[in-house]
Design an enzyme around this catalytic site. Structure first.
Site, PDB file in Angstrom:
ATOM      1  CB  THR A 328      75.838  46.701  27.760  1.00 27.28           C
ATOM      2  OG1 THR A 328      76.067  47.499  28.928  1.00 27.28           O
ATOM      3  CG2 THR A 328      77.111  45.934  27.429  1.00 27.28           C
ATOM      4  CD  GLN A 358      78.751  49.335  31.646  1.00 29.53           C
ATOM      5  OE1 GLN A 358      78.813  50.565  31.664  1.00 29.53           O
ATOM      6  NE2 GLN A 358      78.196  48.634  32.613  1.00 29.53           N
ATOM      7  CD  GLN A 380      82.973  49.014  32.232  1.00 30.95           C
ATOM      8  OE1 GLN A 380      83.352  50.125  32.565  1.00 30.95           O
ATOM      9  NE2 GLN A 380      82.024  48.372  32.881  1.00 30.95           N
ATOM     10  CG  ASP A 381      81.343  45.660  29.132  1.00 29.39           C
ATOM     11  OD1 ASP A 381      82.137  45.130  29.923  1.00 29.39           O
ATOM     12  OD2 ASP A 381      80.165  45.907  29.414  1.00 29.39           O
ATOM     13  CG  ASP A 402      84.047  43.168  33.635  1.00 32.15           C
ATOM     14  OD1 ASP A 402      84.944  42.630  34.298  1.00 32.15           O
ATOM     15  OD2 ASP A 402      83.063  43.736  34.155  1.00 32.15           O
ATOM     16  NE  ARG A 470      84.436  42.658  37.118  1.00 30.47           N
ATOM     17  CZ  ARG A 470      83.885  43.784  37.568  1.00 30.47           C
ATOM     18  NH1 ARG A 470      83.829  44.010  38.877  1.00 30.47           N
ATOM     19  NH2 ARG A 470      83.395  44.674  36.732  1.00 30.47           N
ATOM     20  CD1 TRP A 472      77.936  40.073  35.147  1.00 36.57           C
ATOM     21  CD2 TRP A 472      78.087  39.225  33.086  1.00 36.57           C
ATOM     22  NE1 TRP A 472      76.991  40.702  34.370  1.00 36.57           N
ATOM     23  CE2 TRP A 472      77.065  40.208  33.109  1.00 36.57           C
ATOM     24  CE3 TRP A 472      78.372  38.560  31.894  1.00 36.57           C
ATOM     25  CZ2 TRP A 472      76.323  40.522  31.963  1.00 36.57           C
ATOM     26  CZ3 TRP A 472      77.633  38.893  30.763  1.00 36.57           C
ATOM     27  CH2 TRP A 472      76.619  39.857  30.805  1.00 36.57           C
TER      28      TRP A 472
END
Length: 567
Positions: A328, A358, A380-381, A402, A470, A472
């Site tokens: 990531t 990710q 994502q990410d 996220d 959320r 992490w």
């Protein structure tokens, strides 16, 4: 109220900067110790001021008469020594065992190499700042606090990466204890810095509010009504709206060969190293076009300003993802760790797609970094606000899971936040904030933004739950204030990470938001979640207070609001 002229504002800026107060960070869920920092004189008593009392006592001589400043310096020196030994171990594994490891594992170790090298530099700077001083000026304290907070984040990032790809490896078994101990040592140092060097200051948003009033009329104009001129003392200045920005040199990137460079990477390579704060920006003008480049701006390329021709005109794109073997941390199309970086009018894109999990468009670990009228596109990410102090103004951010994550002290102001259509069975989470130590000065502040469905989600018949965030990590900290939330937001507002993890230690807050998704009557009832009704309860998350924006944002020329929309 009558607005001051720009010339009047500029002439007052220096004086106001000298007298403006940099407010300390203290989150509502963090309770100050009842112990007075000036009274403890034994190692045991000083260790009791930290979150890792038992560990601290195991690391330092017991029951010796000392003071908090000597103990703090000793702790930071020990943190530096530990980081140096850890870096040597990582280098040894990379040189001797890389052939026996997968490419992803090598990437993870290289990430650790970069992260721990960063820590060695940061800890050296902190030690230099405090070695002969028992008191710090506000900016010195804020810098040291930010850098120590970042060292913890860097070690946690390394540890997370090793666990993801090397969990059963002897390499991870050897390095993980040192990473954990190093993180706690930095946590001890951070607590001692907080209790021993934190200046006693009041609160003020004066400069930020004056700056906003002065710059408000330029806030929605496109950047390239900009022009260059020579000042009376020979400096080259960039005029952005009504604000003059000091430019040391300008180069142009154009793939057709008509500029100074064909690629962005070539322009960055030629940029000067270690420009001092206040000496001006090296400006890289990136003309309209699609740049398929992976860019990483190292920490020595300080005070670069990169300006494109506009969102969806100047586009930097790539497609690295975790599913294709990248970590990531190493997947971004664009990454920057250089202090004082400014980007304007650019789209940063990762096209890997939702199915590849990710896949980062941009990662910033650059202290005092600013992004203005930029777009970040991924799934994502998407936007990795890794560490340090960061500011995003009038940007567009697209993603699914996220997609604004990391552990910086970051404010997003007047941005459009678009949730996309995720993979079937997934739900959207806008933020995943990663604060791991109660004393870190980190968190995500979202102010005066629009939280909306992207076109693909808006037109879809699928039922997709979208949440504000959320947790992490244990002390995940996110505030959404004075923003518009459309109907896509699930009435619960926030999603758990796993079971009851961090639900009592996190700090999530909503203040004075509007729109159909902003109703709080059915929100989660976690101990760490708060509906705020008074601005004073979230004033720590404003630009002036949270990222000390009044001390560095004016030099960028980027407009900002220091306090609240309605003070």
């Amino acid at each position: 109220m009558e607005k001051m002229s720009m010339s009047t504002f500029l002439s007052c800026t220096t004086l106001l900067l000298l007298i403006s107060v940099i407010c300390s960070i203290s989150f509502p869920h963090v309770h100050a110790s009842s112990s007075s920092p000036s009274k403890p004189t034994s190692s045991d008593a000083l260790c009791d001021l930290t979150p890792y009392s038992t560990f601290c006592k195991s690391q330092f001589p017991q029951n010796k008469s000392t003071n908090i400043h000597d103990h703090g310096r000793l702790s930071i020196q020990k943190s530096l020594s530990t980081s140096t030994v850890l870096l040597s171990a990582i280098n040894r594994h990379l040189s001797s065992k890389s052939s026996l490891l997968s490419q992803t594992a090598v990437f993870a170790l290289q990430d650790c190499q970069d992260l721990v090298t960063t820590n060695v530099d940061l800890l050296s700077n902190i030690l230099q700042t405090i070695k002969n001083s028992d008191g710090l000026q506000g900016s010195q304290y804020e810098d040291s606090n930010t850098w120590l907070s970042a060292t913890i984040t860097c070690l946690q990032t390394c540890l997370d990466g090793l666990k993801a790809v090397l969990s059963a490896s002897p390499v991870a078994s050897e390095l993980s204890p040192s990473l954990t101990d190093g993180s706690m040592l930095s946590g001890v140092s951070l607590a001692l810095l907080k209790y021993g060097w934190k200046p006693s200051t009041g609160k003020s948003r004066l400069l930020g509010e004056l700056f906003h009033l002065s710059m408000a009329k330029y806030a929605r104009k496109s950047l390239w009504n900009a022009k260059f001129y020579e000042s009376t003392n020979g400096r080259k200045l960039l005029q952005i709206g009504g604000m003059s920005v000091n430019i040391t040199k300008t180069v142009v990137v154009n793939p057709d060969g008509s500029g100074n460079y064909i690629t962005i990477n070539d322009a960055i390579l030629a940029a000067p190293n270690n420009t001092k704060a206040g000496k001006g920006y090296y400006l890289i003008r990136v003309v309209a076009g699609v740049y398929q480049e992976y860019i990483s701006i190292a920490s020595n390329k300080k005070y670069l300003m990169m300006v494109g021709d506009g969102i969806n005109k100047t586009i930097i794109t790539g497609n690295h993802s975790v599913d294709d073997g990248w970590t990531t941390f190493d997947s971004p199309t664009f990454a920057v760790t250089a202090q004082g970086f400014v980007a304007m009018n650019i789209t940063f894109r990762n096209t890997a797609g939702a199915i590849k999990h990710q896949a980062v468009a941009l990662r910033s670990g650059a202290d005092l970094s600013t992004f203005y009228k930029c777009s970040f596109e991924g799934y994502q990410d998407t936007l990795y606000t890794h560490s340090m102090r960061q500011f995003y103004r009038e940007c567009d951010i697209y993603g699914t899971v996220d997609y604004i994550f990391g552990n910086a002290a970051v404010v997003l102001q007047m941005c459009n936040i678009y949730s996309r259509l995720p993979v079937q069975g997934q739900f959207n989470t806008i933020t995943a904030q990663g604060k791991v130590d109660i004393n870190q000065n980190t968190g995500t502040s979202i102010q005066d933004c629009n939280i909306l469905a992207a076109r693909d989600l808006a037109l879809s018949n699928a039922t997709v739950n979208t949440y504000l965030g959320r947790p992490w990590k244990n002390y995940s900290t996110t505030v959404v204030m004075e923003s518009f939330m459309d109907k896509l937001i699930n009435p619960a507002g926030w999603a758990p990470w796993s079971g009851d993890f961090a639900l009592s230690t996190l700090y999530y807050a909503e203040y004075n938001n509007t729109g159909p998704g902003s109703k709080t009557t059915k929100r989660v009832t976690w101990p760490g979640y708060h509906v705020i009704t008074k601005s004073s309860d979230v004033s720590n998350f404003t630009v002036s207070n949270f990222i000390s924006g009044d001390s560095w944002l004016p030099a960028t020329g980027v407009p900002y609001l220091g306090g609240f929309l309605h003070s």
